[in-house]
Every structure is written in structure tokens, then in C-alpha cells.
Design an enzyme around this catalytic site. Structure first.
Site, PDB file in Angstrom:
ATOM      1  N   PHE A 135       0.859  -1.185   0.000  1.00 43.62           N
ATOM      2  CA  PHE A 135       0.000   0.000   0.000  1.00 43.62           C
ATOM      3  C   PHE A 135       0.892   1.229   0.000  1.00 43.62           C
ATOM      4  CE2 PHE A 135      -4.422   1.357   1.405  1.00 43.62           C
ATOM      5  CZ  PHE A 135      -5.063   0.581   0.469  1.00 43.62           C
ATOM      6  N   GLN A 187      -7.415  15.218   3.314  1.00 41.10           N
ATOM      7  CA  GLN A 187      -6.724  14.501   2.243  1.00 41.10           C
ATOM      8  C   GLN A 187      -7.584  14.430   0.983  1.00 41.10           C
ATOM      9  OE1 GLN A 187      -5.953  10.081   2.554  1.00 41.10           O
ATOM     10  NE2 GLN A 187      -3.859  10.811   2.636  1.00 41.10           N
ATOM     11  N   HIS A 247      -8.076  12.710  -2.895  1.00 37.60           N
ATOM     12  CA  HIS A 247      -7.727  11.567  -3.732  1.00 37.60           C
ATOM     13  C   HIS A 247      -7.797  12.041  -5.186  1.00 37.60           C
ATOM     14  CE1 HIS A 247      -7.919   7.600  -5.550  1.00 37.60           C
ATOM     15  NE2 HIS A 247      -7.568   7.093  -4.407  1.00 37.60           N
ATOM     16  N   LEU A 287     -15.140   7.508  -5.510  1.00 33.97           N
ATOM     17  CA  LEU A 287     -13.774   7.140  -5.797  1.00 33.97           C
ATOM     18  C   LEU A 287     -13.625   6.122  -6.923  1.00 33.97           C
ATOM     19  CD1 LEU A 287     -11.536   8.239  -4.083  1.00 33.97           C
ATOM     20  CD2 LEU A 287     -11.381   6.015  -2.978  1.00 33.97           C
ATOM     21  N   GLU A 300      -7.155   3.393  -7.100  1.00 28.08           N
ATOM     22  CA  GLU A 300      -5.863   3.468  -7.753  1.00 28.08           C
ATOM     23  C   GLU A 300      -5.640   2.339  -8.760  1.00 28.08           C
ATOM     24  OE1 GLU A 300      -4.060   6.285  -4.827  1.00 28.08           O
ATOM     25  OE2 GLU A 300      -3.416   4.283  -4.287  1.00 28.08           O
ATOM     26  N   ARG A 331      -0.081   9.910  -4.391  1.00 28.39           N
ATOM     27  CA  ARG A 331      -1.438  10.453  -4.386  1.00 28.39           C
ATOM     28  C   ARG A 331      -1.495  11.985  -4.393  1.00 28.39           C
ATOM     29  NH1 ARG A 331      -5.551   7.767   0.010  1.00 28.39           N
ATOM     30  NH2 ARG A 331      -5.385   5.810  -1.094  1.00 28.39           N
ATOM     31  N   HIS A 375     -11.342  13.256   0.665  1.00 33.03           N
ATOM     32  CA  HIS A 375     -11.422  11.839   0.962  1.00 33.03           C
ATOM     33  C   HIS A 375     -11.364  11.520   2.456  1.00 33.03           C
ATOM     34  CE1 HIS A 375     -11.054   7.656   0.183  1.00 33.03           C
ATOM     35  NE2 HIS A 375      -9.818   7.557   0.625  1.00 33.03           N
ATOM     36  N   ARG A 417      -2.519  11.115   6.117  1.00 36.79           N
ATOM     37  CA  ARG A 417      -2.751   9.748   6.559  1.00 36.79           C
ATOM     38  C   ARG A 417      -2.263   8.765   5.506  1.00 36.79           C
ATOM     39  NH1 ARG A 417      -7.192   5.814   5.256  1.00 36.79           N
ATOM     40  NH2 ARG A 417      -7.659   7.225   3.548  1.00 36.79           N
TER      41      ARG A 417
HETATM   42  C1  LIG Z   1     -14.043   5.536  -0.188  1.00 38.15           C
HETATM   43  C2  LIG Z   1     -13.199   5.363   1.041  1.00 38.15           C
HETATM   44  C3  LIG Z   1     -12.252   4.350   1.087  1.00 38.15           C
HETATM   45  C4  LIG Z   1     -11.467   4.165   2.233  1.00 38.15           C
HETATM   46  N1  LIG Z   1     -10.538   3.147   2.241  1.00 38.15           N
HETATM   47  C5  LIG Z   1      -9.788   2.956   3.360  1.00 38.15           C
HETATM   48  C6  LIG Z   1      -8.837   1.879   3.412  1.00 38.15           C
HETATM   49  O1  LIG Z   1      -8.688   1.114   2.458  1.00 38.15           O
HETATM   50  N2  LIG Z   1      -8.112   1.717   4.542  1.00 38.15           N
HETATM   51  C7  LIG Z   1      -8.271   2.534   5.630  1.00 38.15           C
HETATM   52  O2  LIG Z   1      -7.586   2.322   6.618  1.00 38.15           O
HETATM   53  N3  LIG Z   1      -9.154   3.552   5.609  1.00 38.15           N
HETATM   54  C8  LIG Z   1      -9.924   3.778   4.505  1.00 38.15           C
HETATM   55  N4  LIG Z   1     -10.829   4.815   4.492  1.00 38.15           N
HETATM   56  C9  LIG Z   1     -11.054   5.618   5.709  1.00 38.15           C
HETATM   57  C10 LIG Z   1     -11.883   4.842   6.740  1.00 38.15           C
HETATM   58  O3  LIG Z   1     -12.846   4.061   6.092  1.00 38.15           O
HETATM   59  C11 LIG Z   1     -12.621   5.763   7.707  1.00 38.15           C
HETATM   60  O4  LIG Z   1     -11.748   6.709   8.192  1.00 38.15           O
HETATM   61  C12 LIG Z   1     -13.159   4.994   8.900  1.00 38.15           C
HETATM   62  O5  LIG Z   1     -13.939   3.905   8.466  1.00 38.15           O
HETATM   63  C13 LIG Z   1     -13.967   5.843   9.851  1.00 38.15           C
HETATM   64  O6  LIG Z   1     -14.557   5.022  10.863  1.00 38.15           O
HETATM   65  P1  LIG Z   1     -15.311   5.642  12.112  1.00 38.15           P
HETATM   66  O7  LIG Z   1     -15.726   4.529  12.974  1.00 38.15           O
HETATM   67  O8  LIG Z   1     -14.460   6.687  12.712  1.00 38.15           O
HETATM   68  O9  LIG Z   1     -16.564   6.373  11.501  1.00 38.15           O
HETATM   69  P2  LIG Z   1     -17.740   5.902  10.534  1.00 38.15           P
HETATM   70  O10 LIG Z   1     -17.588   4.531  10.046  1.00 38.15           O
HETATM   71  O11 LIG Z   1     -17.891   6.989   9.541  1.00 38.15           O
HETATM   72  O12 LIG Z   1     -19.003   5.874  11.494  1.00 38.15           O
HETATM   73  C14 LIG Z   1     -19.582   7.041  12.014  1.00 38.15           C
HETATM   74  C15 LIG Z   1     -20.804   6.648  12.802  1.00 38.15           C
HETATM   75  O13 LIG Z   1     -21.297   7.768  13.498  1.00 38.15           O
HETATM   76  C16 LIG Z   1     -22.679   7.861  13.351  1.00 38.15           C
HETATM   77  N5  LIG Z   1     -23.068   9.252  13.469  1.00 38.15           N
HETATM   78  C17 LIG Z   1     -22.545  10.323  12.833  1.00 38.15           C
HETATM   79  N6  LIG Z   1     -23.179  11.443  13.195  1.00 38.15           N
HETATM   80  C18 LIG Z   1     -24.112  11.099  14.097  1.00 38.15           C
HETATM   81  C19 LIG Z   1     -25.093  11.806  14.832  1.00 38.15           C
HETATM   82  N7  LIG Z   1     -25.268  13.136  14.717  1.00 38.15           N
HETATM   83  N8  LIG Z   1     -25.896  11.105  15.669  1.00 38.15           N
HETATM   84  C20 LIG Z   1     -25.786   9.757  15.802  1.00 38.15           C
HETATM   85  N9  LIG Z   1     -24.862   9.055  15.119  1.00 38.15           N
HETATM   86  C21 LIG Z   1     -24.041   9.706  14.281  1.00 38.15           C
HETATM   87  C22 LIG Z   1     -22.975   7.265  12.015  1.00 38.15           C
HETATM   88  O14 LIG Z   1     -24.278   6.770  11.986  1.00 38.15           O
HETATM   89  C23 LIG Z   1     -21.954   6.140  11.974  1.00 38.15           C
HETATM   90  O15 LIG Z   1     -22.486   4.994  12.600  1.00 38.15           O
HETATM   91  C24 LIG Z   1     -11.615   5.021   3.341  1.00 38.15           C
HETATM   92  C25 LIG Z   1     -12.565   6.040   3.293  1.00 38.15           C
HETATM   93  C26 LIG Z   1     -13.335   6.231   2.152  1.00 38.15           C
HETATM   94  C27 LIG Z   1     -14.292   7.368   2.111  1.00 38.15           C
END
Ligand SMILES: Cc1cc2nc3c(=O)[nH]c(=O)nc-3n(C[C@H](O)[C@H](O)[C@H](O)COP(=O)(O)OP(=O)(O)OC[C@H]3O[C@@H](n4cnc5c(N)ncnc54)[C@H](O)[C@@H]3O)c2cc1C
Ligand code: SF4
Ligand code: SF4
Ligand code: FES
Lengths: 567, 345
Positions: free
Chosen positions: A118, A232, A234, A244, A247, A278, A346, A381
Site C-alpha cells: 500500500f 486529504q 484523492h 472514488l 488506484e 497520491r 477523501h 494519513r
Molecule cells: C471511499 C473510502 C475508502 C477508504 N478506504 C480505506 C482503506 O482502504 N483503509 C483505511 O484504513 N481507511 C480507509 N478509508 C477511511 C476509513 O474508512 C474511515 O476513516 C473509517 O472507516 C472511519 O470510521 P469511524 O468509525 O471513525 O466512523 P464511521 O464509520 O464513519 O461511522 C460514524 C458513525 O457515526 C454515526 N453518526 C454520525 N453522526 C451522528 C449523529 N449526529 N448522531 C448519531 N450518530 C451519528 C454514524 O451513523 C456512523 O455509525 C476510506 C474512506 C473512504 C471514504
């Protein structure tokens, strides 16, 4: 009403891990998870690539130390080195733990978890499950929470912390299915609400709900945010949606072409061409557009990602998902037509300022995941480090809250707080002479951020951005909610999300203006180099009189000295 | 030809969305609203609905989150088929529209209705709980994190496809049994149960299986194939259903239902003798419907697996046999198609 021991806001990877770990730490605790979408729908499901951990299944000589170094270097030396140490040394354990609880992984010949290379990593250490790693991790965590009987409040929207002076006594939230505002008295609250990169709206790869709600709630309650200017980008987002194109498309030999039919990467990275890092490729695309060599469309300027020369066979066999994406979301078959792309926001490096246990400065209030900022990602990141971050710090924070909940004895939430909030929400529904539609404001916000606080930043443009945000905030005063019903009022919720984005966008812009250097994802054309003497420090924002007040905080060093970041 | 076939080659045109509306707080019964908007080619149904909500009628209510076909929020019925609004191109739907230029949008079926296009998802989660849709690890929790389980890539492949499921409930909406019996386990929960049972790290295989063979469980499925044809992730759900049944007979014998008792003899019959002998057909005890739905597809599949060509079913004509023949043919072709797809990969 007896207070909950822990209220977790967010059912993504970080929130669910926190819940599981808290239950494990003390099964007698009364824990609630609130989420505005069913937990399995959280944005964690979108992560395709995988999660980094020095398991050394693939490269036998990989070590935690190398992972630490790659992360610190990748962060452009803005990550706190003690936090990075925690992140990387916990990594192998947490991936094994996920395996032990039933997460599906792709496998190596020797039946261990498969790993792939990666960006920015010296060894192939990204653990994956085909191209759906985030999805399978999230599903597994949700299943395990159901197994353990975690108490979910699904489709509840967090509105505010309830404050007793400067102390938290719990959370105020709305039940989306009934429209009722409810109080959640709580000894501890963990924010795990994900990122804020959706403020770039149509120029973002994020889910519609990644509006930084937790950060905005904490910020308005007086809890400081950190490093918000680092967002960040993309290089290849689809023109219309910002979604997205991974890559892989360039990896297989796709060309980036401008309106003059030129493979422009030859001017920016003559050797690596389309396969440069990137941030460099993102900047190149942006330069082409700014210098007028992009294509024009109602949905904005764009460039071409041309895959046609690969031929139908290769596209069908090696890039089926990418082809599907282009057809589903852009209506373009890459076998026949070039794909319209432009850089897309992103990931948000910034978030709620926490210590290495997820604690904020407000007693009993914690944050974890993309919503928090420990900081392990600094100014940039690395791919695969975010899933890791949400798991590791989700767990640590869950444990900390479980151990500390007994220390807090919050006062009751007065009933008036609920009724006041209901009143306030109702006021959006009053007919107004001149009114604004939230949809327009949301698009305008994304537009000005993309243009003025996007990939290339300079003082005059950022100032324009700030002026635009201010005028959007004025216009927001006139936003009208047309749906006057109680049940599942998404019209109202989207207005509240817009308010959160507006508040946070100010911190992003103010931080970008003040940071007069270029570091990681933050590129100032008027200050093109990294300036360690003045700017090797975190930006801290506190909400004062409705505006962000900036302060700074030193970066924790201890392992690696500052070096130039070259690849 | 209707004008829609001419127009859909255009880059932009007027499209009408005929949307199911219902707000229990004010409406006594559901109705349809027509929204006609000018759209550009390349737009998805979800973006079109988003446009309507933002610029035409903000009260229109639907779920959407990722906009990328991965979160499962936006499933709804579009032109009478359950699918994801965010992965569906308006121009493709124009081709399918019954009335030229009009796309019909309705909520998912078989789940309690909340408002407009939003339905209650709790019943699905409830069934996931009821049928233990999780891995109950063979490793005690205190040991977690110390070492990996060793799992072969072949084992992973066995449930790889099933883990694509995004819980969108499209299959639930189209399931024929669920229309009549809300307690029925549902296709998505069968799929997930199968996935858990195929995982060597799991320790409650037999217990889960015991739940699946009860009333409203795996033996109630009619093999109509609707769920599989609907699945937005193209998951071969029927393989999972067959898999659970085969597993049930293998491990639990034929004691579970009166029908299962006849299963072995029945399949032996087809396989060895190449034909159905009426005497061993469980038709007499269970009726034609049951036999068809529960045993034939499985028998075909087992035969195909062993590479014997499916035999022509020779059944003495009797009451109801005509329809049996017809349905038999249909199912045989479904099973053969599945088989072809798989060996073609
Ligand atoms: C397209 C894409 C690809 C990615 N690929 C990778 C990868 O390959 N590897 C990697 O390490 N990272 C990757 N990332 C980044 C990573 O996926 C995220 O940073 C990570 O999943 C965030 O997890 P989290 O638990 O912090 O939040 P999230 O999974 O975003 O969860 C947030 C939660 O909060 C809740 N919530 C939000 N606001 C409220 C509110 N007001 N009231 C009640 N609930 C609320 C939502 O319902 C949800 O359940 C990628 C991101 C994207 C966009
Ligand atoms: S095949 Fe079975 S589970 Fe699938 S839709 Fe038909 S009855 Fe329902
Ligand atoms: S099996 Fe397919 S249609 Fe059913 S919920 Fe899962 S993804 Fe959706
Ligand atoms: S919005 Fe997530 S699947 Fe359609």
C-alpha cells in the site's frame, strides 16, 4: 432516570469496537450505542483497501518499528510519536483479534491472513479481505455486538451535549422514527461519528452523513478541535458524485488526459507518470483544471481517465468493479468512453483533540476514530492506517470509559432542556418571507471549499473562502424546513447536518489561512515549503463567541528527528 | 415503437418519477405523486430523487448514505423491482418503464412501512439475532489477539460471496413466502446462517442448524428463485439454501419434517434409476407443491455436482402432474443455469 455508564455516539468501526471492549472490561455496565444510520451502514463499510499491521505474514522481515517510521514520515512529522507507537504496536494484536472473532480475510498459501502493498509503506503489510475490508470488518463487529447484546438506539440523531457549567451530564438526541427529542443522561460519552470531508459535498468521496456532527457538537460545547486544516484529497473522483475510482485503474495502465488530448502527467512526473504519489497526482490534475486544460460540463470542470487502450478483455477481467462504478454512477462504460474525473476530498485528519486514551479536556467526554485526533496521521494519513486507527483507539477509548465511568456522578438533565430543543427545531419550520433551500447552501459550501480551501491554497483565496462561509452562515438563518411532520424528517436532519458543516468549515478555513507553510495535505502556493521552525505544531481551535479561536500545541517527538519527506 | 425508445438516446430529457407517498401522521392512505424533472444522461435514480428533495419537494422521504452501493440504505422498488437507487441509472429504467417516460418508485415490501420510501429494518435485525447470525468463536475471548486461526483460501472462497451482503433487504422485499408469513426466516438470514456455518472458526454450527430446521425455517422456502434474481450483489442465495438443506439431511438425518424423511429415497431414485417412480415420490404424503419446492432442485443440484446429466423425469400422468412437469422444467433450467455460470468462471 438512572444515567447510562457509557453513551457511544456512532456505530462505525470505532464506536462498535469501543462498545465491545467496554462490555468486556465490565459486563455490568449500562452501555448504549446511538447511531443515525443502522450501524452496518456506517461509512467504515466503504473502505476497500485494508488495514495495516506488521504481522509479517507476507514480508517476513517486516517489523512494528518500520510501521512506526512509515507512519511518522507519512504524517510529514506532525503525528505524535508516542501515539503512533501505540497504533503500530497494537496493530498485530487487533487484526488477530478481529480474526479470532470471525472477520473474513483473504488468505496466503500458508493459511495466514493475506497482506498487500500500500502507498507509503516500506513492506506489504495491509491486511485485506478482497476489496471489501471495511465492509467485512464492520459487519463482523456489528454481528459480535448483537451476540453480546449491546443496546442499540438505531436512527437516533445526536444533537447536543447537555452541560452543567463546563461538565457533561449526557447527551440530547432525536429519535428519527418519532421525531421526539430525548435525554440520555450519561456518566461518560464517547464520540465516534466519523469524518467531516463531506463538507466538500459533490467533491467528496464520503457518505452523505459524514458531516462531522460529533466534532461540531463537541466544539460548540467548548471542547477543542485539532489540525482541522488537514484534509486529504484523492486524485480520481468521479465528476458528478466525487465517488472514488480506486488506484487500481491507474495501476493497470490507465492514462490521465486533458482537453488537449495530452497525457499531462509527463510534465509533473515524467518517470512515474500516472503512478506518482497520491498528493502529487492530485495537485497535477488540479493544475490542469486551473490552467484551463480541463473539459467543461454543468457539473464542473474535469479531466479524462482513459482506459480504452487496455481493451475490453483486460477491463472486464481485471477492473470489473471499477467498470461497474463508472457505469452505475456516471453512466459511462470505460471500454467505450473515457471516464470523467477530478480530485475529491477523501479523509479528515483533524478532529476532536484527545490524549492517547481518547480523553478530551472535558471530564467524561471521549472521542475515537476519524472523529477524534490523537494524532496518529498528522498532516497526511497513509492508506490502511485509518481502519487501524478506528479499531485500536476505539478499543482503548472503550476501555478507558469503562474504567473511569464510576468516577463521574453527573447531575440530572433538566426536562426544560428537551423542550427547549424541540422549540428550537420547530423554529426551522416557521414560514419565512424570504427563505433559502438547504440543498443550494450545501452545494455552494462544497463549491467554495473546493475552489478556495481545496488542494491549492493561498491567502487571498482562503480569505474569499472565509467570506463565502460567513455569507452562507447568514443565509442559513433563512433556511426553511418544509417538512413539518415528526416522523423520519430527513429534511430537518439534513439542515442540522448543514449547520454542523458550516461551523466546522470555518475551522478548516481559518486553520488553512494561519498555517503559512506547506505540509502533507496542506499546500500553500504562497508558502510552498515546510517550515519546521514556525509550524512544527498542532493547531487547536476553541469555540469563542461563535467563532474559532486558534492556539497551538507542540508535537510529541521522541523517536525520529525531523527529516525531509521524499519518496 | 413508443417514443421512449427514441428519446432515451438523447443526452437530456424530461423524466417523470411516480413516487409512493405516505405519512402516517397526516395521510389516511398511500397515494402517488408525480414529479417531472429535466435530467441529463448518466444520472442515477438516487441523484434524481435527491434533486427533487432539494429543489422541488423537501418533504419527500427516503434513506441514502454512501451513494456508492455499499451501505444498503437506499433499497426501494423501482419499476416493480427491489434494487438500490444509487446504482440504478435513470436511462436504464426508462427502457423498462411500462408507461413511456414514467419511472415508478415504491418502498420495499414485506417490512413495516414508516413513511414514503422508508421501511422498518428491525425485523431483519431481529431475525439475525434469532438465528445467531454471528461467528461464536471456538476461541475463548480471553485468548483473542494472541494468534491467528489458520484458514485456507478454499474455505474463505466458500463464504466469500456470501459476505458481500450489505443487508439492503431487497431480497426480503421480493420473497414469496414472506408475503404470506412474516415469521419466515427470510433469504438474507438463510444466506448469513450458511456463511456462519461454513466458517471453521465458529463453534455453534449444530445449534444454529437446529434452529434453521424449525417451523418458519429453511424447509419453508419455495425455491422460487426470486431472492437470487433480486440480489443487488448477485449473490447465489439459492446455493446457501441448498447448502443448509443438504447439511441438515447429512447431519440430522430426515427426522426434522415429514418431508425430509422422504428426501433421501427420493433423490436416490432420480439419481440411480434416472426417473421418478411414483411409489417413492413423497407426493402422497406431502402434496405436489411441497415435493417440487423442497426436493427437486436439490436433487438436480446433487446430480449436476456428480456430473450425471439430469434425467428426463418419467412420471405417470396423474392429477396435478401437468403443472409438476412445467415447474420441473423451469427449475431444472434455473439449476442448470447456475451450474453453467459457476463452471464458466
Ligand atoms: C471511499 C473510502 C475508502 C477508504 N478506504 C480505506 C482503506 O482502504 N483503509 C483505511 O484504513 N481507511 C480507509 N478509508 C477511511 C476509513 O474508512 C474511515 O476513516 C473509517 O472507516 C472511519 O470510521 P469511524 O468509525 O471513525 O466512523 P464511521 O464509520 O464513519 O461511522 C460514524 C458513525 O457515526 C454515526 N453518526 C454520525 N453522526 C451522528 C449523529 N449526529 N448522531 C448519531 N450518530 C451519528 C454514524 O451513523 C456512523 O455509525 C476510506 C474512506 C473512504 C471514504
Ligand atoms: S427462493 Fe425461498 S427464500 Fe428465495 S424468494 Fe423464494 S421463497 Fe423466498
Ligand atoms: S442477500 Fe443481496 S439482496 Fe439480500 S440483503 Fe444481502 S445484498 Fe441485499
Ligand atoms: S446509498 Fe448506500 S447503497 Fe445506496
Amino acid at each position: 432516570m438512572k444515567p447510562f455508564d457509557i453513551v457511544i455516539v456512532g456505530g462505525g468501526g470505532s464506536g462498535l469496537y469501543a462498545a465491545m471492549e467496554a462490555m468486556k472490561t465490565n459486563p455490568n455496565l449500562n452501555i448504549a450505542v446511538l447511531s443515525k444510520v443502522y450501524p452496518n451502514r456506517s461509512h467504515t463499510s466503504a473502505a476497500q483497501g485494508g488495514a495495516n499491521a506488521a504481522l509479517a505474514n507476507k514480508a517476513k522481515d517486516d517489523t512494528v518499528e518500520m510501521h512506526i517510521f512509515d507512519t511518522i514520515k507519512g504524517s510529514d512529522y506532525l503525528a505524535d510519536q508516542d501515539a503512533v507507537e501505540v497504533l503500530c504496536s497494537e496493530a498485530p494484536k487487533i487484526i488477530r483479534e478481529l480474526d479470532n472473532m470471525g472477520t473474513p480475510w483473504s488468505r496466503m498459501d500458508d493459511k495466514t491472513i493475506a497482506q498487500r502493498p500500500f502507498g507509503g509503506a516500506g513492506r506489504p503489510r495491509c491486511c485485506y479481505c478482497a476489496d471489501k475490508t471495511g465492509h467485512t470488518i464492520l459487519q463482523t463487529l456489528y454481528e459480535q455486538c448483537l451476540r453480546k447484546g449491546v443496546f442499540f438506539f438505531n436512527e437516533y440523531f445526536a444533537l447536543d451535549l447537555s452541560l452543567d457549567g463546563s461538565r457533561s451530564r449526557g447527551l440530547i438526541a432525536m429519535n428519527m422514527k418519532t421525531g421526539k427529542v430525548e435525554a440520555f443522561p450519561a456518566k461518560t460519552v464517547i464520540f465516534a461519528t466519523g469524518g467531516y470531508a463531506k463538507m466538500y459535498w459533490n467533491r467528496s468521496s464520503n457518505a452523505a452523513g459524514n458531516t462531522g456532527d460529533g466534532q461540531a457538537i463537541a466544539y460548540r460545547a467548548g471542547i477543542p478541535l485539532k489540525d482541522m486544516e488537514f484534509v486529504q484529497f484523492h486524485p480520481t473522483g468521479l465528476r458528478k458524485s466525487g465517488l472514488l475510482v480506486t488506484e487500481g485503474a491507474r495501476g493497470e495502465g490507465g492514462y490521465l488526459v486533458n482537453a488537449e488530448g495530452e497525457r499531462f502527467m509527463k510534465r509533473y512526473a515524467p518517470e512515474k507518470m500516472e503512478l506518482g504519489p497520491r498528493d502529487l497526482v492530485s495537485r497535477s490534475l488540479e493544475t490542469e483544471i486551473l490552467e484551463g486544460r480541463g473539459f467543461d460540463s454543468p457539473a464542473g470542470k474535469y479531466l479524462h481517465l482513459d482506459l480504452r487502450h487496455l481493451g475490453a478483455d483486460i477491463i472486464k477481467s481485471r477492473l470489473p468493479q471499477i467498470r461497474e462504478m463508472c457505469m452505475y454512477f456516471e453512466g459511462v462504460d470505460p471500454i467505450e468512453e473515457p471516464v470523467p474525473v477530478r480530485p475529491t476530498a477523501h479523509y479528515s485528519m483533524g478532529g476532536i483533540d484527545t490524549d492517547n486514551f481518547g480523553r478530551t479536556i472535558m471530564e467524561g467526554v471521549y472521542a475515537a476514530g476519524e472523529c477524534g485526533c490523537v494524532s496518529v496521521h498528522g498532516a497526511n494519513r497513509l492508506g490502511g492506517n485509518s481502519l487501524l486507527d478506528i479499531l485500536v483507539f476505539g478499543r482503548i477509548t472503550g476501555r478507558a470509559a469503562a474504567e473511569e465511568a464510576g468516577k463521574f456522578n453527573p447531575s440530572a438533565i433538566p426536562a426544560s432542556e428537551v423542550t427547549d430543543k424541540e422549540q428550537e427545531l420547530r423554529s426551522f419550520m416557521q414560514p419565512r418571507g424570504h427563505y433559502e433551500r438547504y440543498g443550494t447552501l450545501r452545494e455552494d459550501l462544497g463549491h467554495t471549499l473546493g475552489a478556495n480551501v481545496g488542494i491549492f491554497r493561498e491567502a487571498s483565496k482562503i480569505k474569499q473562502g472565509i467570506a463565502d462561509i460567513e455569507s452562507l452562515q447568514d443565509r442559513f438563518q433563512h433556511v426553511r424546513v418544509f417538512d413539518t411532520g415528526d416522523i423520519y424528517n430527513t429534511n430537518l436532519l439534513q439542515v442540522l447536518e448543514l449547520k454542523n458543516m458550516l461551523d466546522l468549515s470555518e475551522t478548516v478555513a481559518e486553520g488553512a489561512l494561519s498555517r503559512e507553510e506547506s505540509r502533507g495535505s496542506h499546500t500553500r502556493t504562497d508558502f510552498p515549503t515546510r517550515d519546521d521552525e514556525k509550524w512544527h505544531k498542532h493547531t487547536i481551535y476553541t469555540y469563542e463567541g461563535g467563532r474559532p479561536k486558534l492556539a497551538y500545541k507542540p508535537v510529541t517527538m521522541g523517536r525520529y528527528e525531523l527529516q525531509e519527506r521524499t519518496y | 415503437m413508443s417514443d421512449s425508445t427514441i428519446q432515451h438516446h438523447e443526452e437530456s430529457r424530461d423524466v417523470t418519477f411516480r413516487v409512493h407517498r405516505f405519512n402516517p401522521q397526516v395521510d389516511s392512505k398511500p397515494y402517488f405523486d408525480d414529479y417531472t424533472i429535466k435530467l441529463e444522461k448518466g444520472i442515477t435514480v438516487l441523484r434524481a430523487l435527491g434533486y427533487i428533495k432539494e429543489h422541488v419537494d423537501s418533504t419527500l422521504t427516503f434513506r441514502a448514505f454512501c451513494q456508492a452501493g455499499i451501505c444498503g440504505s437506499c433499497a426501494m422498488r423501482i419499476n416493480n423491482m427491489s434494487k438500490l437507487a444509487c446504482t440504478t441509472q435513470v436511462w436504464d429504467e426508462l427502457d423498462k418503464a411500462r408507461e413511456p417516460g414514467v419511472i415508478k418508485i415504491e418502498p420495499l415490501r414485506n417490512l413495516p412501512h414508516i413513511k414514503d420510501l422508508v421501511v422498518e429494518m428491525d425485523p431483519v435485525v431481529g431475525k439475525m439475532k434469532k438465528y445467531s447470525n454471528w461467528v461464536d468463536s471456538r476461541m475463548p475471548e480471553e485468548e483473542w489477539g494472541k494468534k491467528e486461526f489458520l484458514v485456507s483460501e478454499e474455505e474463505f472462497q466458500a463464504y466469500d460471496k456470501a459476505t458481500d451482503c450489505i443487508l439492503c433487504a431487497s431480497c426480503v422485499s421480493e420473497c414469496t413466502i414472506l408475503r404470506a408469513h412474516k415469521e419466515y426466516v427470510s433469504p438474507v438470514v438463510l444466506l448469513r446462517s450458511f456463511r456462519m456455518n461454513a466458517d471453521s472458526r465458529d463453534g455453534i454450527h449444530d445449534q444454529r442448524l437446529a434452529g434453521l430446521v424449525q417451523d418458519h425455517g429453511v424447509w419453508d422456502c419455495t425455491h422460487c428463485y426470486r431472492c437470487q434474481e433480486t440480489c443487488v450483489k448477485n449473490i447465489p442465495i439459492m446455493d446457501a439454501i441448498h447448502g443448509i438443506r443438504e447439511d441438515a439431511i447429512e447431519r440430522r438425518g430426515t427426522k426434522d419434517t415429514s418431508g425430509a424423511r422422504h428426501a433421501e429415497a427420493f433423490m436416490d431414485d432420480i439419481e440411480k434409476k434416472g426417473r421418478l417412480v411414483e411409489a417413492t415420490l413423497p407426493i402422497r404424503t406431502n402434496g405436489i407443491g411441497w415435493t417440487l419446492k423442497n426436493l427437486l432442485p436439490m436433487a438436480f443440484k446433487m446430480i449436476l455436482k456428480r456430473r450425471t446429466p439430469p434425467p428426463p423425469p418419467l412420471v405417470k400422468a396423474s392429477k396435478g402432474i401437468q403443472s409438476l412437469r412445467k415447474e420441473l422444467k423451469e427449475m431444472a433450467s434455473h439449476v442448470a443455469k447456475d451450474h453453467e455460470k459457476k463452471s464458466g468462471e
